[in-house]
Design an enzyme around this catalytic site. Structure first.
Site, PDB file in Angstrom:
ATOM      1  N   HIS A  96      -9.534   0.874   1.153  1.00 57.69           N
ATOM      2  CA  HIS A  96      -9.674  -0.243   0.211  1.00 57.69           C
ATOM      3  C   HIS A  96     -10.879  -0.001  -0.691  1.00 57.69           C
ATOM      4  O   HIS A  96     -11.857   0.642  -0.300  1.00 57.69           O
ATOM      5  CB  HIS A  96      -9.831  -1.577   0.973  1.00 57.69           C
ATOM      6  CG  HIS A  96      -9.755  -2.755   0.055  1.00 57.69           C
ATOM      7  ND1 HIS A  96     -10.845  -3.222  -0.642  1.00 57.69           N
ATOM      8  CD2 HIS A  96      -8.716  -3.536  -0.308  1.00 57.69           C
ATOM      9  CE1 HIS A  96     -10.474  -4.250  -1.393  1.00 57.69           C
ATOM     10  NE2 HIS A  96      -9.178  -4.458  -1.207  1.00 57.69           N
ATOM     11  N   GLU A 144      -5.115  -0.727  -7.352  1.00 64.09           N
ATOM     12  CA  GLU A 144      -5.942  -1.877  -7.747  1.00 64.09           C
ATOM     13  C   GLU A 144      -7.115  -1.408  -8.611  1.00 64.09           C
ATOM     14  O   GLU A 144      -8.030  -0.776  -8.087  1.00 64.09           O
ATOM     15  CB  GLU A 144      -6.551  -2.560  -6.517  1.00 64.09           C
ATOM     16  CG  GLU A 144      -5.572  -3.055  -5.493  1.00 64.09           C
ATOM     17  CD  GLU A 144      -6.274  -3.924  -4.452  1.00 64.09           C
ATOM     18  OE1 GLU A 144      -5.890  -5.085  -4.328  1.00 64.09           O
ATOM     19  OE2 GLU A 144      -7.213  -3.441  -3.789  1.00 64.09           O
TER      20      GLU A 144
HETATM   21  O1  G3P Z   1      -7.198  -6.398  -1.245  1.00 70.25           O
HETATM   22  C1  G3P Z   1      -6.841  -7.177  -2.330  1.00 70.25           C
HETATM   23  C2  G3P Z   1      -7.893  -7.228  -3.341  1.00 70.25           C
HETATM   24  O2  G3P Z   1      -8.770  -6.189  -3.457  1.00 70.25           O
HETATM   25  C3  G3P Z   1      -7.590  -7.937  -4.582  1.00 70.25           C
HETATM   26  O3  G3P Z   1      -8.461  -9.008  -4.516  1.00 70.25           O
HETATM   27  O4  G3P Z   1      -9.293 -11.222  -4.999  1.00 70.25           O
HETATM   28  O5  G3P Z   1      -8.449  -9.762  -6.856  1.00 70.25           O
HETATM   29  O6  G3P Z   1      -6.847 -10.756  -5.218  1.00 70.25           O
HETATM   30  P1  G3P Z   1      -8.224 -10.262  -5.462  1.00 70.25           P
END
Ligand code: G3P
Length: 225
Positions: A96, A144
């Site tokens: 992560h 992400e």
């Molecule tokens: O693991 C999910 C994350 O990194 C995304 O976080 O708060 O942007 O939904 P968020």
């Protein structure tokens, strides 16, 4: 691989104060209620300290947020695949953005998880790192962009091309690996857009964990699935 039904909505509880102690269990139960009412595949990633309690109380998949590529033994403070499996997790996030590993360690962690029947979701930040991660043969990849994590702008609006490029790049390496996306996802519209862009689901945290009424946010999130 151990099965994970897609499209999937994976909720990473992180270490927010909203999930300290029994609050993590209450959030997991809310996720289970919505999964039961809607039939959507919802996965929870509680803090490691709550995995056993939650896995013993809900019947939706419980994943760890992190695994260390260590064998059982003298590894103080480490989370081995065996420990998280023994606590009741059926999968784990790996690498992560808030818990990065070296490439070799990601590969070792994926192998150790596979040997322990744990589903692996390797997190990445670009299509290039996603292609590298795909060569390590995880079950899923979650792309992400770090700068959007925890913010109010969804990756599906800010960087839709990252999702499309990642889906294509991963497919070129191994078309059996599913791609999720995350960062800033808050609504059903964001989830719908993620699916349209080729994702097999989403990984999100703050939109649900920090909500005053997580169940209603979840209902909204899954409405188009
Ligand atoms: O693991 C999910 C994350 O990194 C995304 O976080 O708060 O942007 O939904 P968020």
């Amino acid at each position: 691989m151990t099965d994970l039904r897609t499209p999937a909505v994976i909720i990473n509880f992180k270490a927010y104060s909203e999930v300290e102690g029994d609050k993590a269990l209450r959030l997991a139960q809310a996720c289970q209620d919505v999964a039961g009412r809607t039939g959507v595949s919802i996965v929870v990633c509680p803090p490691a300290t709550s995995i056993a309690q939650i896995a013993g109380s809900v019947d939706i998949p419980v994943f760890a947020q992190h695994v260390d590529p260590f064998k059982p033994g003298a590894a103080t403070g480490r989370l081995t695949a065996q420990l998280i499996r023994g606590a009741g997790a059926t999968g784990t996030l790996v690498n992560h953005s808030e818990r990065r590993l070296k490439l070799a360690d990601i590969g070792a962690a994926v192998d150790m998880c596979r040997a322990n029947q744990l589903v692996t979701v390797v997190c990445t930040d670009t299509s290039a790192t996603s292609a590298a991660a795909a060569s390590l043969k995880p079950d899923l990849i979650a792309v992400e962009p770090p700068e959007l994590i925890g913010g109010d702008v969804s990756v599906t609006d800010a960087q839709p091309e990252v999702i499309e490029r990642t889906v294509a790049a991963v497919k070129r390496v191994d078309d059996g690996i599913k791609v999720l996306c995350g960062a800033g996802i808050k609504t059903g519209r964001d989830v719908k857009r993620a699916i349209e862009l080729g994702a097999a689901g989403v990984l999100l945290a703050s939109g649900v964990v920090k909500a005053s009424d997580p169940a209603s946010v979840l209902e909204d999130l899954v409405q188009f699935l």
